[in-house]
Design an enzyme around this catalytic site. Structure first.
Site, PDB file in Angstrom:
ATOM      1  N   TRP A 153       0.806  -1.222   0.000  1.00 54.62           N
ATOM      2  CA  TRP A 153       0.000   0.000   0.000  1.00 54.62           C
ATOM      3  C   TRP A 153       0.838   1.270   0.000  1.00 54.62           C
ATOM      4  O   TRP A 153       0.323   2.350  -0.233  1.00 54.62           O
ATOM      5  CB  TRP A 153      -0.934   0.020   1.232  1.00 54.62           C
ATOM      6  N   ASN A 154       2.154   1.165   0.293  1.00 59.41           N
ATOM      7  CA  ASN A 154       2.914   2.411   0.506  1.00 59.41           C
ATOM      8  C   ASN A 154       3.231   3.151  -0.791  1.00 59.41           C
ATOM      9  O   ASN A 154       3.369   4.368  -0.795  1.00 59.41           O
ATOM     10  CB  ASN A 154       4.181   2.153   1.335  1.00 59.41           C
ATOM     11  N   LYS A 177      -2.552  -8.924  -7.047  1.00 64.04           N
ATOM     12  CA  LYS A 177      -3.386  -8.743  -5.847  1.00 64.04           C
ATOM     13  C   LYS A 177      -2.880  -7.510  -5.126  1.00 64.04           C
ATOM     14  O   LYS A 177      -1.839  -7.545  -4.471  1.00 64.04           O
ATOM     15  CB  LYS A 177      -3.320  -9.954  -4.911  1.00 64.04           C
ATOM     16  N   PRO A 178      -3.603  -6.386  -5.252  1.00 64.99           N
ATOM     17  CA  PRO A 178      -3.124  -5.171  -4.583  1.00 64.99           C
ATOM     18  C   PRO A 178      -3.433  -5.220  -3.086  1.00 64.99           C
ATOM     19  O   PRO A 178      -4.308  -5.978  -2.644  1.00 64.99           O
ATOM     20  CB  PRO A 178      -3.938  -4.057  -5.254  1.00 64.99           C
ATOM     21  N   ALA A 179      -2.733  -4.382  -2.332  1.00 62.08           N
ATOM     22  CA  ALA A 179      -2.997  -4.286  -0.896  1.00 62.08           C
ATOM     23  C   ALA A 179      -4.453  -3.879  -0.671  1.00 62.08           C
ATOM     24  O   ALA A 179      -5.000  -3.071  -1.421  1.00 62.08           O
ATOM     25  CB  ALA A 179      -2.071  -3.256  -0.279  1.00 62.08           C
ATOM     26  N   GLY A 231       6.583  -6.609   0.390  1.00 62.83           N
ATOM     27  CA  GLY A 231       5.874  -6.542   1.665  1.00 62.83           C
ATOM     28  C   GLY A 231       6.763  -7.028   2.793  1.00 62.83           C
ATOM     29  O   GLY A 231       7.995  -6.989   2.686  1.00 62.83           O
ATOM     30  N   SER A 232       6.125  -7.524   3.841  1.00 62.54           N
ATOM     31  CA  SER A 232       6.896  -7.852   5.049  1.00 62.54           C
ATOM     32  C   SER A 232       7.707  -9.125   4.866  1.00 62.54           C
ATOM     33  O   SER A 232       7.353 -10.013   4.078  1.00 62.54           O
ATOM     34  CB  SER A 232       5.949  -8.021   6.240  1.00 62.54           C
ATOM     35  N   GLU A 253      10.746  -8.546  -2.382  1.00 59.14           N
ATOM     36  CA  GLU A 253      11.276  -7.258  -1.908  1.00 59.14           C
ATOM     37  C   GLU A 253      10.688  -7.065  -0.528  1.00 59.14           C
ATOM     38  O   GLU A 253       9.526  -6.692  -0.381  1.00 59.14           O
ATOM     39  CB  GLU A 253      10.858  -6.168  -2.905  1.00 59.14           C
ATOM     40  N   LEU A 254      11.487  -7.408   0.487  1.00 54.74           N
ATOM     41  CA  LEU A 254      10.958  -7.558   1.847  1.00 54.74           C
ATOM     42  C   LEU A 254      11.409  -6.412   2.743  1.00 54.74           C
ATOM     43  O   LEU A 254      11.863  -5.388   2.276  1.00 54.74           O
ATOM     44  CB  LEU A 254      11.392  -8.923   2.398  1.00 54.74           C
ATOM     45  N   CYS A 287      10.281   0.972   2.529  1.00 58.32           N
ATOM     46  CA  CYS A 287      11.193  -0.107   2.940  1.00 58.32           C
ATOM     47  C   CYS A 287      12.627   0.382   3.014  1.00 58.32           C
ATOM     48  O   CYS A 287      13.475  -0.284   3.599  1.00 58.32           O
ATOM     49  CB  CYS A 287      11.147  -1.247   1.940  1.00 58.32           C
ATOM     50  N   GLU A 384      11.441  -2.671  11.906  1.00 55.81           N
ATOM     51  CA  GLU A 384      11.211  -1.600  10.924  1.00 55.81           C
ATOM     52  C   GLU A 384      10.171  -0.646  11.523  1.00 55.81           C
ATOM     53  O   GLU A 384       9.051  -1.056  11.854  1.00 55.81           O
ATOM     54  CB  GLU A 384      10.675  -2.246   9.648  1.00 55.81           C
ATOM     55  N   GLU A 461      14.403  -5.337  -9.033  1.00 59.25           N
ATOM     56  CA  GLU A 461      13.359  -4.725  -9.850  1.00 59.25           C
ATOM     57  C   GLU A 461      13.918  -3.462 -10.498  1.00 59.25           C
ATOM     58  O   GLU A 461      14.772  -2.783  -9.916  1.00 59.25           O
ATOM     59  CB  GLU A 461      12.150  -4.373  -8.982  1.00 59.25           C
TER      60      GLU A 461
HETATM   61  C1  SIN Z   1       9.348   0.451  -1.037  1.00 57.84           C
HETATM   62  O1  SIN Z   1       9.235   1.046   0.003  1.00 57.84           O
HETATM   63  O2  SIN Z   1       9.078  -0.751  -1.123  1.00 57.84           O
HETATM   64  C2  SIN Z   1       9.827   1.105  -2.320  1.00 57.84           C
HETATM   65  C3  SIN Z   1      10.550   2.348  -2.112  1.00 57.84           C
HETATM   66  C4  SIN Z   1      11.134   2.895  -3.383  1.00 57.84           C
HETATM   67  O3  SIN Z   1      10.835   2.416  -4.486  1.00 57.84           O
HETATM   68  O4  SIN Z   1      11.927   3.825  -3.286  1.00 57.84           O
END
Ligand code: SIN
Length: 483
Positions: A153-154, A177-179, A231-232, A253-254, A287, A384, A461
């Site tokens: 969602w971020n 599947k979106p948040a 996500g987490s 991507e955790l 993240c 985190e 990515e």
């Molecule tokens: C993320 O928080 O997963 C991505 C952050 C970013 O693309 O800079």
């Protein structure tokens, strides 16, 4: 190109059709607590339909010349860009970030579509010098197949386009599947993809509150050849296990626990600007946000004072307020986490230099905070934070800084500030992280590989690496060549 402003579908997207369902769930504006829309609460059956649709669509989409796919993706980029304002308004409404940041995210999200529209044309194989006179060796790149993407969602647009554009450019089809907090942005960009000419079934969106049921179908089905998840770490590990039976390729991507190191020889202004950008972007909900700010003794007090001065200029307000630089956190759990981590640090001896409370703007607004005197025994050093709280720790030597920075099972981003080139290079090499910012607090963009080491994930990515994640390498041995 003529464009019509994006309208926001509230149905899920399967096989090019907007789907409704018997049950739905609300999308809430975190700034107001009010419902914006309701979207379908889909389950296993509809997820299976989406996998069927993606499988049916795969043959024709993967058979298109890369250039034809590129033309469709370029149209998608143009439509996203032309709709920046309505998309940004939608993002601020469902995610909360300031409108200026939302506009930035639309551009960031669109940049992946533009990049992969081009990069898809460069999925080159190799010719390999032979070992036998009568043979020739060649590799070709082929799309991996149907992909499942589970997104956070971020960054409700950029984390979708980063995955979907690379998958589609490679010739894959995808189910997203979106948040559950931010499905509307996903549906809006999917609509623009259809408008751009993405064929039915190539890009499907399954909205749900029942992530385990949907995740089980996506991970169990052998036709899904790849899972990409942001996500987490806890959920990523569970998905990793679930993908073992069908041996899927994974991009994970955790979570991160980014250290930001400030050495005595840093430029103070650069260090403060970098820490502000890294820590307070998206109200601390990325993240790659600096989770631990490690400051050398000789500059500690000056840095702390300058950081507090900068933080006190931030403006907490709903994202639609033109003065807003810090919007609400996503939900009550996020506030509870920030409060618990801060309380633990204070109980163990840390001091609040500024902030430390919920803001009067509403229950999900947290005052940007600086906590000083953080030590290794505090939870805030291991977990985190995902909120606007800067945790300052003191160190003495370069060796101490590196040991502290690497003292975590995570390894996504790290940052360091120093004017000494040798030190900057030496420390950057020793930091256990997938990405290191030197004298810079934000480095994400479409042309560089984004991803982590250790328990922060697998794969990359963006960039050429991001395309490769959706491709298989096939080796072809051409035998019986007459010499
Ligand atoms: C993320 O928080 O997963 C991505 C952050 C970013 O693309 O800079």
């Amino acid at each position: 190109m003529t464009t019509t402003p994006v309208t926001y579908p509230t149905g899920a997207l399967i096989d090019g059709q907007w789907i409704t369902s018997a049950t739905s769930f609300p999308v809430i504006n975190p700034a107001t607590g009010k419902e914006i829309a309701r979207v379908p609460n889909l389950g296993a059956k509809e997820t299976q339909d989406a996998v069927d649709a993606a499988s049916r669509a795969l043959g024709a989409w993967s058979a298109k010349p890369a250039k034809d796919r590129s033309i469709v993706l370029r149209r998608w980029f143009d439509l996203i860009t032309a709709n920046t304002e309505p998309l940004a308004q939608l993002m601020t409404a469902e995610q909360g970030k300031p409108l200026s940041e939302a506009r930035g995210e639309v551009a960031y999200g669109a940049s992946f579509v533009e990049w992969f529209a081009e990069e898809g044309k460069r999925a080159y194989g190799r010719t390999i010098p032979t070992t036998v006179a009568s043979r020739r060796y060649i590799t070709i790149k082929q799309p991996i197949g149907v992909v499942a993407a589970i997104t956070p969602w971020n960054f409700p647009i950029a984390m979708i386009t980063r995955k979907v554009a690379s998958a589609l450019a490679a010739g894959c089809t995808i189910i997203v599947k979106p948040a559950e907090d931010t499905p509307l942005c996903a549906l809006a960009v999917a609509k623009l993809a259809l408008d751009a000419g993405v064929p039915p079934g190539v890009f499907n969106v399954v909205t749900t509150m029942d992530a385990p049921a949907v995740g089980k179908v996506l991970t169990d089905d052998a036709r899904v050849r790849k899972l990409t998840f942001t996500g987490s770490t806890a959920v990523g590990k569970a998905l990793y296990r679930q993908c073992a039976d069908t041996v899927k390729k994974l991009t994970l991507e955790l979570g991160g626990n980014a250290p930001l190191l400030i050495f005595d020889d840093a430029n103070l202004d650069q260090a403060v600007a970098g820490a502000m950008a890294s820590k307070y972007r998206n109200a601390g909900q990325t993240c790659v946000c600096a989770n631990r700010i490690l400051v050398q003794s000789g500059i500690y007090d000056r840095f702390a004072a300058a950081l507090v001065a900068a933080v006190e200029k931030l403006h907490v307000a709903p994202g639609t307020d033109a003065r807003c630089t810090i919007g609400p956190l996503i939900n009550a759990d996020a506030i509870a986490k920030v409060e618990a981590l801060s309380a633990d640090a204070i109980a163990k001896g840390a001091k609040v230099m500024t902030g430390g409370t919920v803001n009067a703007a509403g229950p999900l607004f947290y005052q940007p905070t600086v906590i000083s005197g953080v030590t290794r025994d505090m939870d805030i050093v291991r977990e985190e934070i995902f909120g606007p709280v800067a945790a300052l720790m003191r160190f003495e030597t370069e060796a101490d800084a590196i040991a502290l920075a690497n003292d975590t099972p995570f390894g996504l981003a790290a940052y360091l500030f120093s004017q000494n080139l040798s030190r900057a290079w030496r420390v950057a090499e020793k930091l256990e992280a997938g990405m290191v910012g030197v004298n810079d607090g934000i480095f994400s963009n479409e042309v560089v590989p984004f991803g982590g080491v250790k328990q922060s994930g697998l794969g990359r990515e963006g960039a050429a690496e991001g395309l490769d994640e959706y491709l298989e390498t096939k080796f072809i041995c051409l035998g019986a060549i007459d010499a």
